[in-house]
Design a protein around this motif. Structure first.
Motif, PDB file in Angstrom:
ATOM      1  N   CYS A 161       5.228 -12.587   7.752  1.00  0.00           N
ATOM      2  CA  CYS A 161       4.432 -13.043   6.606  1.00  0.00           C
ATOM      3  C   CYS A 161       4.353 -12.013   5.481  1.00  0.00           C
ATOM      4  O   CYS A 161       3.504 -12.134   4.592  1.00  0.00           O
ATOM      5  CB  CYS A 161       3.028 -13.434   7.063  1.00  0.00           C
ATOM      6  SG  CYS A 161       2.019 -12.064   7.654  1.00  0.00           S
ATOM      7  N   LEU A 162       5.224 -11.029   5.504  1.00  0.00           N
ATOM      8  CA  LEU A 162       5.165  -9.961   4.504  1.00  0.00           C
ATOM      9  C   LEU A 162       5.135 -10.494   3.070  1.00  0.00           C
ATOM     10  O   LEU A 162       4.382 -10.003   2.230  1.00  0.00           O
ATOM     11  CB  LEU A 162       6.364  -9.021   4.662  1.00  0.00           C
ATOM     12  CG  LEU A 162       6.206  -7.814   5.587  1.00  0.00           C
ATOM     13  CD1 LEU A 162       7.508  -7.044   5.663  1.00  0.00           C
ATOM     14  CD2 LEU A 162       5.080  -6.909   5.123  1.00  0.00           C
ATOM     15  N   THR A 173      -3.821  -7.755   1.105  1.00  0.00           N
ATOM     16  CA  THR A 173      -3.077  -8.164   2.302  1.00  0.00           C
ATOM     17  C   THR A 173      -1.929  -7.205   2.573  1.00  0.00           C
ATOM     18  O   THR A 173      -1.692  -6.803   3.720  1.00  0.00           O
ATOM     19  CB  THR A 173      -2.554  -9.600   2.134  1.00  0.00           C
ATOM     20  OG1 THR A 173      -3.678 -10.494   2.002  1.00  0.00           O
ATOM     21  CG2 THR A 173      -1.726 -10.031   3.329  1.00  0.00           C
ATOM     22  N   SER A 174      -1.212  -6.815   1.522  1.00  0.00           N
ATOM     23  CA  SER A 174      -0.112  -5.852   1.695  1.00  0.00           C
ATOM     24  C   SER A 174      -0.634  -4.518   2.204  1.00  0.00           C
ATOM     25  O   SER A 174       0.005  -3.862   3.034  1.00  0.00           O
ATOM     26  CB  SER A 174       0.630  -5.656   0.370  1.00  0.00           C
ATOM     27  OG  SER A 174       1.257  -6.855  -0.032  1.00  0.00           O
ATOM     28  N   LEU A 175      -1.808  -4.115   1.714  1.00  0.00           N
ATOM     29  CA  LEU A 175      -2.399  -2.867   2.206  1.00  0.00           C
ATOM     30  C   LEU A 175      -2.724  -2.967   3.691  1.00  0.00           C
ATOM     31  O   LEU A 175      -2.503  -2.013   4.446  1.00  0.00           O
ATOM     32  CB  LEU A 175      -3.671  -2.550   1.416  1.00  0.00           C
ATOM     33  CG  LEU A 175      -4.440  -1.302   1.870  1.00  0.00           C
ATOM     34  CD1 LEU A 175      -3.590  -0.045   1.708  1.00  0.00           C
ATOM     35  CD2 LEU A 175      -5.757  -1.166   1.109  1.00  0.00           C
ATOM     36  N   CYS A 176      -3.217  -4.120   4.115  1.00  0.00           N
ATOM     37  CA  CYS A 176      -3.528  -4.289   5.544  1.00  0.00           C
ATOM     38  C   CYS A 176      -2.256  -4.299   6.385  1.00  0.00           C
ATOM     39  O   CYS A 176      -2.264  -3.816   7.531  1.00  0.00           O
ATOM     40  CB  CYS A 176      -4.333  -5.562   5.757  1.00  0.00           C
ATOM     41  SG  CYS A 176      -6.006  -5.454   5.078  1.00  0.00           S
ATOM     42  N   HIS A 177      -1.174  -4.842   5.831  1.00  0.00           N
ATOM     43  CA  HIS A 177       0.116  -4.734   6.537  1.00  0.00           C
ATOM     44  C   HIS A 177       0.468  -3.260   6.730  1.00  0.00           C
ATOM     45  O   HIS A 177       0.910  -2.855   7.814  1.00  0.00           O
ATOM     46  CB  HIS A 177       1.221  -5.417   5.732  1.00  0.00           C
ATOM     47  CG  HIS A 177       1.068  -6.907   5.605  1.00  0.00           C
ATOM     48  ND1 HIS A 177       0.374  -7.664   6.511  1.00  0.00           N
ATOM     49  CD2 HIS A 177       1.557  -7.774   4.656  1.00  0.00           C
ATOM     50  CE1 HIS A 177       0.433  -8.950   6.140  1.00  0.00           C
ATOM     51  NE2 HIS A 177       1.125  -9.027   5.030  1.00  0.00           N
ATOM     52  N   TRP A 178       0.288  -2.492   5.692  1.00  0.00           N
ATOM     53  CA  TRP A 178       0.614  -1.060   5.734  1.00  0.00           C
ATOM     54  C   TRP A 178      -0.276  -0.336   6.748  1.00  0.00           C
ATOM     55  O   TRP A 178       0.199   0.464   7.552  1.00  0.00           O
ATOM     56  CB  TRP A 178       0.431  -0.464   4.333  1.00  0.00           C
ATOM     57  CG  TRP A 178       0.761   0.993   4.205  1.00  0.00           C
ATOM     58  CD1 TRP A 178       2.000   1.536   3.996  1.00  0.00           C
ATOM     59  CD2 TRP A 178      -0.160   2.089   4.261  1.00  0.00           C
ATOM     60  NE1 TRP A 178       1.899   2.912   3.923  1.00  0.00           N
ATOM     61  CE2 TRP A 178       0.582   3.271   4.082  1.00  0.00           C
ATOM     62  CE3 TRP A 178      -1.541   2.179   4.437  1.00  0.00           C
ATOM     63  CZ2 TRP A 178       0.000   4.535   4.079  1.00  0.00           C
ATOM     64  CZ3 TRP A 178      -2.133   3.441   4.445  1.00  0.00           C
ATOM     65  CH2 TRP A 178      -1.376   4.589   4.269  1.00  0.00           C
ATOM     66  N   ILE A 179      -1.587  -0.649   6.723  1.00  0.00           N
ATOM     67  CA  ILE A 179      -2.522  -0.035   7.675  1.00  0.00           C
ATOM     68  C   ILE A 179      -2.135  -0.386   9.103  1.00  0.00           C
ATOM     69  O   ILE A 179      -2.104   0.463   9.998  1.00  0.00           O
ATOM     70  CB  ILE A 179      -3.963  -0.495   7.389  1.00  0.00           C
ATOM     71  CG1 ILE A 179      -4.451   0.045   6.050  1.00  0.00           C
ATOM     72  CG2 ILE A 179      -4.900  -0.074   8.516  1.00  0.00           C
ATOM     73  CD1 ILE A 179      -5.770  -0.560   5.600  1.00  0.00           C
ATOM     74  N   ARG A 193       8.384  -1.138   4.189  1.00  0.00           N
ATOM     75  CA  ARG A 193       8.469  -2.425   3.502  1.00  0.00           C
ATOM     76  C   ARG A 193       7.141  -2.830   2.866  1.00  0.00           C
ATOM     77  O   ARG A 193       7.105  -3.343   1.744  1.00  0.00           O
ATOM     78  CB  ARG A 193       8.934  -3.499   4.486  1.00  0.00           C
ATOM     79  CG  ARG A 193      10.364  -3.292   4.986  1.00  0.00           C
ATOM     80  CD  ARG A 193      10.752  -4.357   5.997  1.00  0.00           C
ATOM     81  NE  ARG A 193      10.795  -5.685   5.391  1.00  0.00           N
ATOM     82  CZ  ARG A 193      10.962  -6.812   6.092  1.00  0.00           C
ATOM     83  NH1 ARG A 193      11.085  -6.743   7.426  1.00  0.00           N
ATOM     84  NH2 ARG A 193      11.007  -7.976   5.473  1.00  0.00           N
ATOM     85  N   SER A 194       6.033  -2.585   3.564  1.00  0.00           N
ATOM     86  CA  SER A 194       4.725  -2.948   3.008  1.00  0.00           C
ATOM     87  C   SER A 194       4.367  -2.046   1.834  1.00  0.00           C
ATOM     88  O   SER A 194       3.715  -2.486   0.877  1.00  0.00           O
ATOM     89  CB  SER A 194       3.643  -2.885   4.083  1.00  0.00           C
ATOM     90  OG  SER A 194       3.614  -1.618   4.716  1.00  0.00           O
ATOM     91  N   ALA A 195       4.801  -0.791   1.857  1.00  0.00           N
ATOM     92  CA  ALA A 195       4.553   0.111   0.729  1.00  0.00           C
ATOM     93  C   ALA A 195       5.265  -0.389  -0.531  1.00  0.00           C
ATOM     94  O   ALA A 195       4.739  -0.284  -1.642  1.00  0.00           O
ATOM     95  CB  ALA A 195       4.993   1.533   1.075  1.00  0.00           C
ATOM     96  N   ARG A 196       6.465  -0.931  -0.377  1.00  0.00           N
ATOM     97  CA  ARG A 196       7.189  -1.486  -1.532  1.00  0.00           C
ATOM     98  C   ARG A 196       6.396  -2.642  -2.152  1.00  0.00           C
ATOM     99  O   ARG A 196       6.326  -2.787  -3.377  1.00  0.00           O
ATOM    100  CB  ARG A 196       8.563  -1.985  -1.097  1.00  0.00           C
ATOM    101  CG  ARG A 196       9.540  -0.881  -0.712  1.00  0.00           C
ATOM    102  CD  ARG A 196      10.954  -1.438  -0.643  1.00  0.00           C
ATOM    103  NE  ARG A 196      11.840  -0.490   0.022  1.00  0.00           N
ATOM    104  CZ  ARG A 196      12.501  -0.722   1.143  1.00  0.00           C
ATOM    105  NH1 ARG A 196      12.376  -1.899   1.750  1.00  0.00           N
ATOM    106  NH2 ARG A 196      13.295   0.195   1.663  1.00  0.00           N
TER     107      ARG A 196
END
Length: 595
Positions: free
Chosen positions: A384-385, A405-411, A438-441
């Protein structure tokens, strides 16, 4: 000037149920047999149909005071009248007995005359089916039995039953006891048992506080928040609810009246993080088991953002015909958020479980058995990225590629990598490391160089207070120029004075939000502390503490104009925000005068 709306009430509970008691010694909200059951007393949402259990003064009331017994969840309401003073002590029994925690569906009310000859009146009007069902009342030898079909509520008391059924005033010239119970009869000496349970419950909570690692800095506020948070865990399963109430409006006429008596996986993460930081671990173990059972239920499918406290996955939303709090209407039961796509939860669940893996005080077995859970969660993040979602603000008709949401992926990916190193799991480490990159991008795609901040989604012109977490979790170097510019942009657009910050200022499904989301304001104070700006953080914190009620309890929202409390109450998010802000400041203070 508009009158300030404040919730003049406190809560008692025992991790099986919760009751709200106002300053008039009225039980205005109590749901049995669970947090998410219909209320038995719902005066909070309808003064006519809701029902209540009140100890009313029959004389002119001069003054009302309410406080907790020191370091407990036992509440005392003192009422001074024209004829004397009396006190009502409310207790939900909780203590260790026979090696287990005893937490019956029982409420103890102790009535004490303190001076003079106060006259009181007992009003007992239980209801079911959200006010639609009135019980049959049977007068027994020493108690009243309220029958709701197959459900029974019993009121045991040494007050003459004729006084209770007739709501007759009487002189309170000695200690009187009321024991309200659900289901099973109360078959024990009334006064002695009630006094014993009250004494043991007080001792339990005071000992629980003694075992918390809480410093002297804003100690009283942190203790009250910790005690309130503890009451929001349904100990039977480990689930943690967002609040014990439903449909207290975020702002009058807003239509934002939600049922919060369920377990948001995201909220549970915040609550557990706060409890862990003060050394309370048993809640984490219970919640981990709860999550593993949800994982077993859904398999490799998506997780719902919110579930029932027994782990059920569906929460169909409906409305019930009640007047609503202060006549504001729209009383909801259930929450349609369960069907929303909220992809931020996967990373937060991983982070919530971190302590189980890195803290040697936890047994090794859960670390091994939940390895598959971590792998599944990472796969869900990867799938779901790039998917738009409703994210933490639960937009009902709007999906975006949220920065949060992207930050939570990164966390989640960073946390999984840390856990993989502890487990020595190379495949898990490789998968997590790839997702970190990938989440940082995706996060960088949200950055607007002209504004100098990370926007709510890529290409958006809207700022969102949840982006404060970019600093709090150190995605941004707290000492960097970029972090400073980001914080300044959020402050400039979202702060409304008095230390309050809106979660966002643009219109959503219900228009532009009017009230300030209190947790966001605590996040701002926490971000300042993380950045080393301690004096500013202290100033912010001092402002925010003024938005509690007389007992130190916080609502979900605050009216920026009046400073009034709105939204469900008390709100775990707000108390977690306070605790984390205080603990961040404390960890960075190295000079004793602040203590």
């Amino acid at each position: 000037m508009t009158e300030r709306h404040t919730y003049r009430m406190g809560i008692v509970g025992n991790c099986a149920y919760m009751a709200h008691v106002d300053t008039q010694a009225r039980v205005s909200w109590l749901c049995w047999p669970r947090f998410d059951s219909s209320f038995v007393f719902g005066h909070l949402l309808d003064t006519e149909q809701g029902g209540e259990l009140a100890v009313e003064s029959a004389d002119v009331t001069v003054e009302k005071q309410q406080e907790y017994v020191w370091n407990t969840n036992v509440l005392q309401t003192t009422i001074e009248t024209s004829h004397g003073v009396f006190r009502v002590t409310d207790c939900a029994p909780r203590f260790v007995q026979f090696g287990r925690v005893f937490k019956p569906l029982t409420l103890i009310r102790k009535l004490e005359p303190l001076s003079g000859a106060p006259r009181v009146r007992i009003v007992s009007k239980p209801r079911r089916a959200y006010g639609a069902e009135v019980p049959k009342v049977y007068v027994q030898s020493n108690h009243l039995r309220y029958d709701f079909g197959g459900e029974t509520v019993r009121l045991n008391t040494d007050v003459p039953l004729s006084y209770v059924t007739g709501e007759r005033a009487f002189v309170l010239d000695q200690v009187r006891t009321i024991v309200l119970s659900w289901g099973v009869p109360f078959e024990a000496p009334l006064e002695d048992t009630a006094e014993d349970w009250l004494r043991r419950t007080i001792a339990y909570w005071q000992q629980w506080v003694q075992h918390c690692a809480i410093g002297r800095f804003y100690q009283r506020h942190v203790i009250r928040s910790a005690l309130a948070l503890k009451l929001h865990q349904f100990e039977d399963t480990g689930a943690i609810i967002a609040a014990g109430t439903t449909s207290l409006p975020e702002f009058p006429g807003s239509g934002r009246n939600w049922d919060y008596r369920y377990c948001w996986l995201r909220d549970a993460y915040f609550t557990l993080a706060a409890l862990n930081r003060i050394g309370q671990f048993e809640e984490m173990q219970s919640f981990a088991q709860f999550i593993e059972n949800i994982a077993a239920s859904v398999g490799s499918a998506r997780y719902p953002a919110v579930v029932r406290i027994d782990g059920s996955l569906e929460l169909p939303e409906s409305t019930v015909p009640l007047r609503g709090h202060d006549g504001h209407g729209l009383v909801r039961v259930g929450n349609a958020a369960y069907a929303q796509v909220q992809n931020d939860i996967y990373g937060q669940v991983i982070y919530a479980l971190l302590q189980l893996y890195i803290d040697a005080r936890f047994p090794r077995e859960p670390r091994e058995t939940s390895r598959q859970l971590l792998t599944t969660l990472l796969k869900l993040i990867e799938s779901c990225l790039h998917e738009p979602d409703a994210s933490l603000w639960e937009f009902r008709d709007l999906q975006q590629r949220h920065c949060y949401t992207s930050l939570c992926h990164w966390i989640g990916a960073k946390t999984a990598a840390k856990i993989a190193r502890v487990l020595g799991d190379r495949p898990l480490l490789r998968a997590a490391t790839r997702l970190v990159v990938r989440s940082a991008r995706l996060l960088e795609a949200c950055y607007d160089p002209q504004v100098g901040a990370y926007m709510q989604e890529p290409g958006s012109k809207n700022l969102d207070a949840s982006a404060l977490h970019l600093i709090i979790v150190h995605y941004l170097d707290p000492r960097s120029t970029r972090a400073a510019r980001h914080l300044e942009a959020l402050k400039r657009q979202l702060m409304v004075g008095g230390g309050l910050i809106h979660r966002y200022t643009h219109a959503d499904d219900f228009g532009k939000p009017s009230a300030a989301f209190l947790a966001c304001s605590f996040w701002y104070a926490e971000a300042l502390a993380v950045m080393g700006r301690i004096e500013e953080a202290l100033g912010e914190l001092e402002l925010l503490l003024g938005y509690s009620n007389h007992l130190g309890l916080f609502s979900e929202h605050v009216d920026p104009i009046t400073g009034g409390q709105w939204g469900n109450f008390p709100q775990t998010y707000s108390h977690v925000g306070l605790m984390n802000a205080v603990l961040q400041i404390t960890s960075r203070i190295d000079y004793p005068e602040f203590y």
